[in-house]
Design a protein around this motif. Structure first.
Motif, PDB file in Angstrom:
ATOM      1  N   HIS A  40       0.833  -1.205   0.000  1.00 26.55           N
ATOM      2  CA  HIS A  40       0.000   0.000   0.000  1.00 26.55           C
ATOM      3  C   HIS A  40       0.867   1.254   0.000  1.00 26.55           C
ATOM      4  O   HIS A  40       0.665   2.166  -0.818  1.00 26.55           O
ATOM      5  N   PHE A  41       1.829   1.307   0.901  1.00 26.48           N
ATOM      6  CA  PHE A  41       2.665   2.502   1.000  1.00 26.48           C
ATOM      7  C   PHE A  41       3.644   2.600  -0.161  1.00 26.48           C
ATOM      8  O   PHE A  41       3.960   3.706  -0.622  1.00 26.48           O
ATOM      9  N   ALA A  42       4.123   1.451  -0.647  1.00 28.60           N
ATOM     10  CA  ALA A  42       5.020   1.479  -1.799  1.00 28.60           C
ATOM     11  C   ALA A  42       4.311   2.072  -3.018  1.00 28.60           C
ATOM     12  O   ALA A  42       4.901   2.858  -3.780  1.00 28.60           O
ATOM     13  N   LEU A  43       3.037   1.727  -3.202  1.00 28.31           N
ATOM     14  CA  LEU A  43       2.272   2.269  -4.331  1.00 28.31           C
ATOM     15  C   LEU A  43       2.028   3.771  -4.185  1.00 28.31           C
ATOM     16  O   LEU A  43       1.794   4.464  -5.181  1.00 28.31           O
ATOM     17  N   LEU A  44       2.102   4.259  -2.949  1.00 26.85           N
ATOM     18  CA  LEU A  44       1.962   5.694  -2.711  1.00 26.85           C
ATOM     19  C   LEU A  44       3.285   6.430  -2.887  1.00 26.85           C
ATOM     20  O   LEU A  44       3.343   7.653  -2.730  1.00 26.85           O
ATOM     21  N   GLY A  45       4.345   5.664  -3.185  1.00 28.11           N
ATOM     22  CA  GLY A  45       5.642   6.283  -3.425  1.00 28.11           C
ATOM     23  C   GLY A  45       6.585   6.277  -2.239  1.00 28.11           C
ATOM     24  O   GLY A  45       7.671   6.862  -2.308  1.00 28.11           O
ATOM     25  N   TRP A  46       6.184   5.631  -1.146  1.00 23.48           N
ATOM     26  CA  TRP A  46       7.062   5.547   0.018  1.00 23.48           C
ATOM     27  C   TRP A  46       8.158   4.512  -0.244  1.00 23.48           C
ATOM     28  O   TRP A  46       7.965   3.533  -0.974  1.00 23.48           O
ATOM     29  N   ARG A  47       9.316   4.728   0.377  1.00 24.85           N
ATOM     30  CA  ARG A  47      10.400   3.741   0.349  1.00 24.85           C
ATOM     31  C   ARG A  47      10.237   2.889   1.609  1.00 24.85           C
ATOM     32  O   ARG A  47      10.407   3.366   2.734  1.00 24.85           O
ATOM     33  N   VAL A  48       9.894   1.633   1.415  1.00 22.05           N
ATOM     34  CA  VAL A  48       9.519   0.760   2.531  1.00 22.05           C
ATOM     35  C   VAL A  48      10.623  -0.252   2.811  1.00 22.05           C
ATOM     36  O   VAL A  48      11.146  -0.889   1.894  1.00 22.05           O
TER      37      VAL A  48
END
Length: 260
Positions: A20-28
């Motif tokens: 979810h956060f990766a698709l928002l552009g976060w580096r996870v």
């Protein structure tokens, strides 16, 4: 680019949240005790700009190495820490194996505590950072057939409330999410232990979406549905016998007993 560390990241809520956060552009940063599984999930194109490694939350040195690895790969930032690693064993407490009880305490309580403590400095040096602990609706009232798991989530709730006050002065917001039973292997085991059918409407992706709202929002404790919120309010104000009656019916335990 904002950065997020999540434990217990290779399946269920952990993996759904990472994606979810990766698709928002976060580096996870994805961390889990299963190092082979970490390498496998990082092959997903949706996680192409993410990273991860092994971490055993029951080992202090392993948790310290995780934080160091994350900070080396995140540009020295930790915008969010999702304390997700957890285990569940269900059944009547009198029949529970000691090893199962110890494992829940070691991971759900001590592991979560260890990760929060190790992550403090990184969170403190990142403006607007957030710690989200995975709690449960089972922290409202002790759940039969989930006695130790439920007790571990009472700890998570109290721990979260205390840190929310303590860490506010450091610019760190601390919150927790209290989902109902979720359609994961753990959730299915819990439902079956209570005599349920395994038909669970709440998905890991639903939890991930709520975690997103927590990270972007305010507040200390988040329920995901109206029934859980109402149950929490009633449990505060009803007398003891009524609280027990309500808990038995909302969890399905009374039906399980009638079927024996």
């Amino acid at each position: 680019m904002k950065t997020l560390l999540i434990t217990g990241a290779v399946g269920g809520i952990g993996l759904a949240t990472a994606k979810h956060f990766a698709l928002l552009g976060w580096r996870v940063g994805l961390y889990d005790i299963d190092q082979v599984a970490v390498a496998a999930v990082l092959e997903d194109p949706a996680l192409s700009h993410c990273f991860g490694a092994h971490c055993d939350v029951t080992e202090t040195d392993s948790v310290s190495a995780m934080i160091e690895h994350f900070m080396q790969n995140s540009g020295g930032r930790m915008d969010a820490l999702i304390n997700n690693a957890g285990v569940l064993s269900s059944g009547e407490f009198a029949d529970m194996a000691d090893a199962d009880c110890q494992r829940m305490i070691n991971i759900n309580v001590l592991g979560l505590t260890r990760v929060a403590q190790a992550g403090f400095s990184a969170l403190k040096t990142t403006p607007g950072s957030v710690l989200v602990n995975l709690c449960s609706v089972s922290s409202v009232h002790g759940i039969p057939t989930l006695a130790v798991y439920s007790a571990s989530k009472f700890y998570v709730n109290g721990f979260t409330e205390a840190l929310a006050l303590e860490w506010r002065k450091h610019g760190i917001r601390v919150s927790c999410i209290k989902p109902p039973i979720v359609k994961t292997s753990m959730g299915e085991a819990a439902a079956l232990g209570l005599g349920g059918s395994g038909d669970i409407p709440v998905l890991p992706e639903d939890v991930a979406g709520t975690i997103d709202r927590i990270v972007a929002g305010r507040g200390t404790g988040y329920f995901m549905d109206a029934q859980s919120r109402v149950w929490s309010l009633l449990d505060r104000w009803l007398w003891e016998s009524a609280r027990e009656w309500l808990a038995a019916r909302l969890t399905g335990y009374h039906t399980l007993q009638q079927g024996k």
